[in-house]
Design an enzyme around this catalytic site. Structure first.
Site, PDB file in Angstrom:
ATOM      1  N   ASP A   6      36.253  33.882  30.821  1.00 18.40           N
ATOM      2  CA  ASP A   6      35.939  33.267  32.111  1.00 18.40           C
ATOM      3  C   ASP A   6      34.521  32.702  31.992  1.00 18.40           C
ATOM      4  O   ASP A   6      33.794  33.009  31.039  1.00 18.40           O
ATOM      5  CB  ASP A   6      36.030  34.339  33.209  1.00 18.40           C
ATOM      6  CG  ASP A   6      35.627  33.810  34.573  1.00 18.40           C
ATOM      7  OD1 ASP A   6      35.935  32.643  34.883  1.00 18.40           O
ATOM      8  OD2 ASP A   6      35.011  34.575  35.344  1.00 18.40           O
ATOM      9  N   GLY A   8      32.010  31.966  35.131  1.00 17.99           N
ATOM     10  CA  GLY A   8      31.060  32.537  36.080  1.00 17.99           C
ATOM     11  C   GLY A   8      30.916  34.038  35.949  1.00 17.99           C
ATOM     12  O   GLY A   8      31.899  34.787  35.987  1.00 17.99           O
ATOM     13  N   SER A 107      38.622  28.928  33.409  1.00 18.10           N
ATOM     14  CA  SER A 107      37.758  29.084  34.575  1.00 18.10           C
ATOM     15  C   SER A 107      38.377  28.469  35.828  1.00 18.10           C
ATOM     16  O   SER A 107      38.931  27.371  35.781  1.00 18.10           O
ATOM     17  CB  SER A 107      36.408  28.413  34.307  1.00 18.10           C
ATOM     18  OG  SER A 107      35.558  28.500  35.433  1.00 18.10           O
ATOM     19  N   ASN A 108      38.280  29.201  36.936  1.00 15.32           N
ATOM     20  CA  ASN A 108      38.533  28.619  38.247  1.00 15.32           C
ATOM     21  C   ASN A 108      37.274  27.861  38.636  1.00 15.32           C
ATOM     22  O   ASN A 108      36.238  28.470  38.917  1.00 15.32           O
ATOM     23  CB  ASN A 108      38.805  29.710  39.294  1.00 15.32           C
ATOM     24  CG  ASN A 108      40.161  30.357  39.130  1.00 15.32           C
ATOM     25  OD1 ASN A 108      41.015  29.875  38.391  1.00 15.32           O
ATOM     26  ND2 ASN A 108      40.370  31.466  39.827  1.00 15.32           N
ATOM     27  N   LYS A 141      43.603  31.108  38.440  1.00 17.42           N
ATOM     28  CA  LYS A 141      43.769  32.549  38.302  1.00 17.42           C
ATOM     29  C   LYS A 141      43.762  33.178  39.700  1.00 17.42           C
ATOM     30  O   LYS A 141      43.026  32.684  40.561  1.00 17.42           O
ATOM     31  CB  LYS A 141      42.613  33.131  37.471  1.00 17.42           C
ATOM     32  CG  LYS A 141      42.536  32.612  36.048  1.00 17.42           C
ATOM     33  CD  LYS A 141      41.272  33.085  35.332  1.00 17.42           C
ATOM     34  CE  LYS A 141      40.021  32.460  35.902  1.00 17.42           C
ATOM     35  NZ  LYS A 141      38.794  32.817  35.160  1.00 17.42           N
ATOM     36  N   ASP A 166      35.349  38.531  35.404  1.00 18.89           N
ATOM     37  CA  ASP A 166      34.597  39.406  36.305  1.00 18.89           C
ATOM     38  C   ASP A 166      35.354  39.726  37.588  1.00 18.89           C
ATOM     39  O   ASP A 166      34.816  40.411  38.460  1.00 18.89           O
ATOM     40  CB  ASP A 166      33.249  38.769  36.655  1.00 18.89           C
ATOM     41  CG  ASP A 166      33.387  37.512  37.515  1.00 18.89           C
ATOM     42  OD1 ASP A 166      34.294  36.691  37.217  1.00 18.89           O
ATOM     43  OD2 ASP A 166      32.607  37.338  38.468  1.00 18.89           O
TER      44      ASP A 166
END
Length: 200
Positions: A6, A8, A107-108, A141, A166
């Site tokens: 991921d 962030g 990644s979102n 996600k 996270d």
């Protein structure tokens, strides 16, 4: 092995309170009110799936929070989420690739942030084999389909895949598919993980 990271709070340190702080200052609305009103609801998720434009997203979110900001002011706050790169993770990714592993980002994220992190943190693109971004894929996600998409594109089975995120919901969704998934709780999670698991 396929290693999925991921972005962030895994590769880049982020802090959403900074965003709300800038919006509070620019709008004159107390920070406590914005904290109460902001949610990562449907509009937020639509934006991360690339279903609405940046301008529509900004207008709808401002309406939800009851603040008046220009698109430029909204964007200034939105980009303040980024704090700094986690160089120790870049080192880990370099080592994994040097050992012949495949390293990708899942990644979102959204178009607005694409105006920022690739410019300020070019080390990310330089040290991964592929970027899988929610707004390009039309899914986010923890939708199982986004993990399955990455596995199919990369040609790895879940058992050959390790995932770091996270957000517990994302970790649980990946685990349900058979992926070795780990929750990143702070900036020491990954260094600890790899100090106990030699990269081979």
């Amino acid at each position: 092995m396929l290693y999925i990271f991921d972005m962030g709070n895994v590769i880049i340190e982020i802090d959403f309170k900074r965003v709300l702080g800038v919006w509070s200052k620019l709008s004159g609305v107390p920070l406590a009110h914005l904290v109460e009103r902001f949610t990562m609801g449907e509009v937020f998720q639509q934006h991360e799936r690339g279903e609405i434009s940046d301008e529509d997203f900004a207008a709808q979110l401002c309406r939800e929070m009851g603040i008046a900001l220009s698109f430029e002011q909204f964007s200034a706050g939105w980009q303040s989420i980024f704090v700094s790169l986690r160089p120790e993770v870049i080192t880990i990714m370099k080592e994994l690739r040097a050992q012949g592993h495949r390293v990708v980002v899942l990644s979102n994220t959204n178009r607005l942030h694409l105006d920022h992190w690739p410019v300020h943190y070019p080390e990310i693109e330089q040290n991964v084999d592929a970027l899988y971004l929610s707004q390009d894929l039309g899914m986010r996600k923890p939708d199982p389909a986004i993990f399955q998409h990455v596995l199919e594109k990369e040609g790895f089975s879940p058992q050959e895949t390790v995932f770091f995120d996270d957000v517990a919901d994302n970790v649980n969704a990946a685990s349900a598919l058979g992926i070795q998934a780990f929750l990143v709780e702070d900036d020491q999670t990954l260094p600890r993980h790899f100090s106990g698991n030699q990269i081979t």
